[in-house]
Write a protein that holds these residues in place. Structure first.
Motif, PDB file in Angstrom:
ATOM      1  N   CYS A  95      69.342  62.434  48.988  1.00  0.00           N
ATOM      2  CA  CYS A  95      67.964  62.137  48.570  1.00  0.00           C
ATOM      3  C   CYS A  95      67.363  63.182  47.637  1.00  0.00           C
ATOM      4  CB  CYS A  95      67.064  62.012  49.800  1.00  0.00           C
ATOM      5  SG  CYS A  95      67.650  60.806  51.005  1.00  0.00           S
ATOM      6  N   HIS A  96      67.974  64.348  47.574  1.00  0.00           N
ATOM      7  CA  HIS A  96      67.390  65.442  46.796  1.00  0.00           C
ATOM      8  C   HIS A  96      68.116  65.647  45.473  1.00  0.00           C
ATOM      9  CE1 HIS A  96      65.643  67.370  50.681  1.00  0.00           C
ATOM     10  NE2 HIS A  96      64.725  66.678  50.042  1.00  0.00           N
ATOM     11  N   ASN A 125      56.300  64.577  44.906  1.00  0.00           N
ATOM     12  CA  ASN A 125      57.383  64.588  45.877  1.00  0.00           C
ATOM     13  C   ASN A 125      57.319  63.402  46.826  1.00  0.00           C
ATOM     14  OD1 ASN A 125      58.713  66.771  44.877  1.00  0.00           O
ATOM     15  ND2 ASN A 125      58.011  68.227  46.413  1.00  0.00           N
ATOM     16  N   ALA A 129      60.330  60.641  47.413  1.00  0.00           N
ATOM     17  CA  ALA A 129      60.828  60.202  48.720  1.00  0.00           C
ATOM     18  C   ALA A 129      60.893  58.682  48.807  1.00  0.00           C
ATOM     19  CB  ALA A 129      59.942  60.764  49.828  1.00  0.00           C
ATOM     20  N   LYS A 157      69.647  61.108  56.237  1.00  0.00           N
ATOM     21  CA  LYS A 157      69.094  61.314  54.898  1.00  0.00           C
ATOM     22  C   LYS A 157      68.930  62.820  54.695  1.00  0.00           C
ATOM     23  CE  LYS A 157      66.260  57.104  55.174  1.00  0.00           C
ATOM     24  NZ  LYS A 157      66.431  56.877  56.635  1.00  0.00           N
ATOM     25  N   THR A 158      69.295  63.297  53.513  1.00  0.00           N
ATOM     26  CA  THR A 158      69.181  64.735  53.259  1.00  0.00           C
ATOM     27  C   THR A 158      67.731  65.190  53.186  1.00  0.00           C
ATOM     28  OG1 THR A 158      69.309  64.450  50.856  1.00  0.00           O
ATOM     29  CG2 THR A 158      71.384  64.781  52.043  1.00  0.00           C
ATOM     30  N   MET A 159      66.782  64.256  53.136  1.00  0.00           N
ATOM     31  CA  MET A 159      65.372  64.648  53.142  1.00  0.00           C
ATOM     32  C   MET A 159      64.769  64.622  54.547  1.00  0.00           C
ATOM     33  SD  MET A 159      63.555  61.319  51.425  1.00  0.00           S
ATOM     34  CE  MET A 159      63.790  59.651  52.070  1.00  0.00           C
ATOM     35  N   MET A 164      67.245  69.056  56.632  1.00  0.00           N
ATOM     36  CA  MET A 164      66.759  70.189  55.843  1.00  0.00           C
ATOM     37  C   MET A 164      66.787  71.483  56.659  1.00  0.00           C
ATOM     38  SD  MET A 164      63.636  68.336  53.792  1.00  0.00           S
ATOM     39  CE  MET A 164      63.200  69.776  52.813  1.00  0.00           C
ATOM     40  N   TRP A 488      61.818  68.827  43.992  1.00  0.00           N
ATOM     41  CA  TRP A 488      62.191  67.956  45.095  1.00  0.00           C
ATOM     42  C   TRP A 488      63.541  68.406  45.661  1.00  0.00           C
ATOM     43  CZ3 TRP A 488      60.693  64.866  48.701  1.00  0.00           C
ATOM     44  CH2 TRP A 488      61.506  63.867  49.220  1.00  0.00           C
ATOM     45  N   SER A 490      65.587  70.776  49.295  1.00  0.00           N
ATOM     46  CA  SER A 490      65.465  71.697  50.424  1.00  0.00           C
ATOM     47  C   SER A 490      65.085  73.072  49.897  1.00  0.00           C
ATOM     48  CB  SER A 490      66.795  71.787  51.185  1.00  0.00           C
ATOM     49  OG  SER A 490      67.073  70.587  51.871  1.00  0.00           O
ATOM     50  N   SER A 524      55.983  69.707  56.989  1.00  0.00           N
ATOM     51  CA  SER A 524      57.057  69.263  56.101  1.00  0.00           C
ATOM     52  C   SER A 524      57.746  70.492  55.536  1.00  0.00           C
ATOM     53  CB  SER A 524      56.504  68.411  54.949  1.00  0.00           C
ATOM     54  OG  SER A 524      57.506  68.185  53.959  1.00  0.00           O
ATOM     55  N   HIS A 526      59.228  70.266  52.667  1.00  0.00           N
ATOM     56  CA  HIS A 526      59.180  70.072  51.220  1.00  0.00           C
ATOM     57  C   HIS A 526      58.034  70.889  50.618  1.00  0.00           C
ATOM     58  CE1 HIS A 526      61.502  66.244  52.028  1.00  0.00           C
ATOM     59  NE2 HIS A 526      62.162  66.767  51.014  1.00  0.00           N
TER      60      HIS A 526
END
Length: 553
Positions: A95-96, A125, A129, A157-159, A164, A488, A490, A524, A526
């Motif tokens: 996702c990133h 951001n 997402a 999901k990597t988000m 993270m 956007w 980690s 978050s 992010h």
């Protein structure tokens, strides 16, 4: 329902001879029978076979490459399951990163970095997402249609905060082992937008454009030889070098104020020639050094020349020379001839000018010889006070002034312009520069030998990959840049003091650690939420300096 542990035979044709009909029949049967889940349940308690699938982005549809490799990713787990292993297969989503940002910018009509900042980092951001999962449903349809068994319901999901946090943990583990450091990497940089670009962005269709630029060939008069190098003997045995000069060619005259070394290929033959009386004005009788195979390219400048001596590049390693400018004369280990395998004789002189802050090959070569970086260019692409004669000038605008000043010093052998394909920012349309920028690295070189050793224990298919393409890549692996100055992704979980008088770096590996030191648990990981965590520097007795997160992701 099974009988004696064996599935009953079922007619998968539905009476049809058409493959699309049979395909749907098989997929319907697997779905009603829950065959995939049954195969997993049947192996519960057995030895686990770990299968990690590199996840795709879901902001675009799968292409041929995804589908082709998908069959391999399905065949291996099926085989291992039949061999008695428990093989859970969970789908994941990347996702990133740059592809997610580029697609979001495209959808939003963003053409300039300032537009993102006007929109607000949080809003941008949040849009990333949402955008990055746009085609998740279509991906599931495609993967299912190709008869691949995979768990979508529990996909990662990597988000996700949990994922993270695991990235933070891995970063801190590497940091605590001394395998993380902050250094420099030469990247294409857009001075118009104050942002580095990725190599992927410089390969966009409209990135490379024809551009006319000045080129210049300059002299580098030899002054001696550095102790401990091959040139120490060469200098002693060849007095004809004592009043000679190497000539170096560059298409970026603006990098000459930052020249710190010269590079030659160790196996190439170089000729020391005496310029004929019909040679370029001001150089008749001068002795100049260049690759033997390129003397013809300088026929006009050299005239009816005489070859005085020839050398290999290896013999020249360590020759010292007079800098073209005095700005960095005191730079440690600088202003000598280096050996580098990347030097070619396809153009130029076979002697390559080294400005390590403005070329990746230059930086690595100079680094091997203990020569550091000098960066006299600011974020606007303009010269700083480190080179006062050109301070405030955009580097491209300074080209002609630099050549003019070098010509006045009698250092210019040739001055021409060329039309060449040059990378431009796909956003602003302005030409890019390559410049060393701060980045966070993993010390791959510290563990490279161990990786090469462990690679011998891996069963590669095809087997030649072990010692071939992959093995050779491992042997030459360099430190890995893991940071990006983007929005956007980690976060790099490092907080540094904003006052250099009280230096401190804190690296965090979990949400619990953040909550312990900052007194709050971020909602978050992010940006901008993670950037809002600020605390006083414990090492500052005045209590004025603060610990702030580095902006990298």
């Amino acid at each position: 329902m099974t009988v004696g542990g064996v599935y009953p035979k079922a007619d998968m044709t539905a009476g049809s001879t058409k493959f699309p009909d049979m395909e749907r029949e098989v997929l319907d049967y697997w779905k009603k029978d829950d065959t995939f889940q049954a195969s997993l349940k049947n192996r519960e308690g057995c030895e686990e076979y770990v299968f990690n699938d590199g996840p795709p982005f879901a902001n675009g549809l799968p292409h041929y490459g995804h589908l082709l490799t998908g069959y391999v990713k399905d065949i291996v787990p099926r085989y291992r399951t039949q061999a008695g292993f428990h093989v859970p297969r969970v789908f994941g989503w990347d996702c990133h990163g740059l592809p997610a940002e580029l697609e979001a910018e495209k959808q939003l009509g963003i053409t300039d970095k300032a537009q993102i900042e006007d929109m607000g980092l949080e809003a941008f951001n949040e849009y990333c997402a949402k955008s990055v999962m746009h085609y998740a449903g279509e991906w599931e349809d495609y993967v299912t249609r190709q008869a691949r068994w995979v768990d979508f319901e529990n996909g990662y999901k990597t988000m996700d905060p949990e994922y993270m946090e695991s990235v933070m943990w891995a970063f801190k583990e590497l940091y605590d082992k001394g395998l993380i450091y902050q250094g420099f990497r030469v990247l294409p940089y857009s001075w118009a937008e104050h942002t580095p670009l990725s190599n992927q962005e410089t390969r966009l269709d409209d990135s490379y454009r024809e551009r006319q630029d000045p080129t210049v060939t300059v002299t580098m008069p030899f002054t001696g030889a550095r102790a401990g190098f091959a040139a120490e003997k060469t200098w002693a045995e060849h007095p004809e070098l004592h009043d000679a000069a190497a000539i170096a060619w560059t298409t970026t005259p603006w990098t000459l104020p930052s020249n710190l070394a010269l590079a030659v290929h160790p196996e190439v033959e170089y000729s020391l020639v005496e310029v004929g009386q019909d040679g370029v004005e001001g150089f008749a009788g001068s002795k100049l050094l260049l690759a033997s195979g390129l003397t013809g390219a300088y026929a006009k400048e050299l005239g009816e020349f005489t070859t005085v001596a020839t050398f290999t590049g290896a013999q020249l390693e360590g020759l010292e020379y007079e800098p073209v400018f005095d700005y960095f004369r005191d730079q440690e280990n600088a202003f000598m001839v280096l050996n580098a395998d990347y030097v070619t004789t396809e153009d130029g002189t076979g002697v390559v000018h080294q400005a390590p802050a403005f070329g990746e090959d230059d930086m690595f070569t100079c680094e091997d010889y203990g020569i550091g970086l000098v960066i006299p260019v600011d974020a606007d692409g303009k010269f700083t006070s480190l080179v006062p004669d050109y301070q405030g000038q955009l580097v491209f605008d300074a080209n002609r002034d630099i050549i003019r000043d070098l010509r006045a010093k009698g250092r210019v052998v040739r001055d021409q312009t060329i039309m060449h394909s040059y990378p431009h920012s796909w956003r602003s349309g302005e030409p890019l520069i390559y410049m060393a920028l701060p980045a966070w690295f993993v010390k791959v070189t510290d563990i490279r030998d161990r990786m090469v050793e462990l690679n011998q224990q891996i069963d590669w298919i095809p087997s030649h990959m072990r010692d071939g393409q992959f093995g050779k890549w491992l042997e030459g692996a360099r430190d890995w840049n893991i940071s990006r100055t983007r929005y956007w992704g980690s976060p790099v979980p490092a907080w540094v003091s904003d006052n250099p008088e009280y230096p401190r770096v804190d690296v965090y590996g979990s949400l619990d650690e953040l909550e312990r030191d900052f007194g709050t648990r971020p909602k978050s990981l992010h940006r901008p939420h993670i950037d809002e965590l600020v605390r006083p520097n414990p090492d500052d007795p005045t209590g004025k300096s603060m610990m702030r997160r580095v902006p990298d992701v």
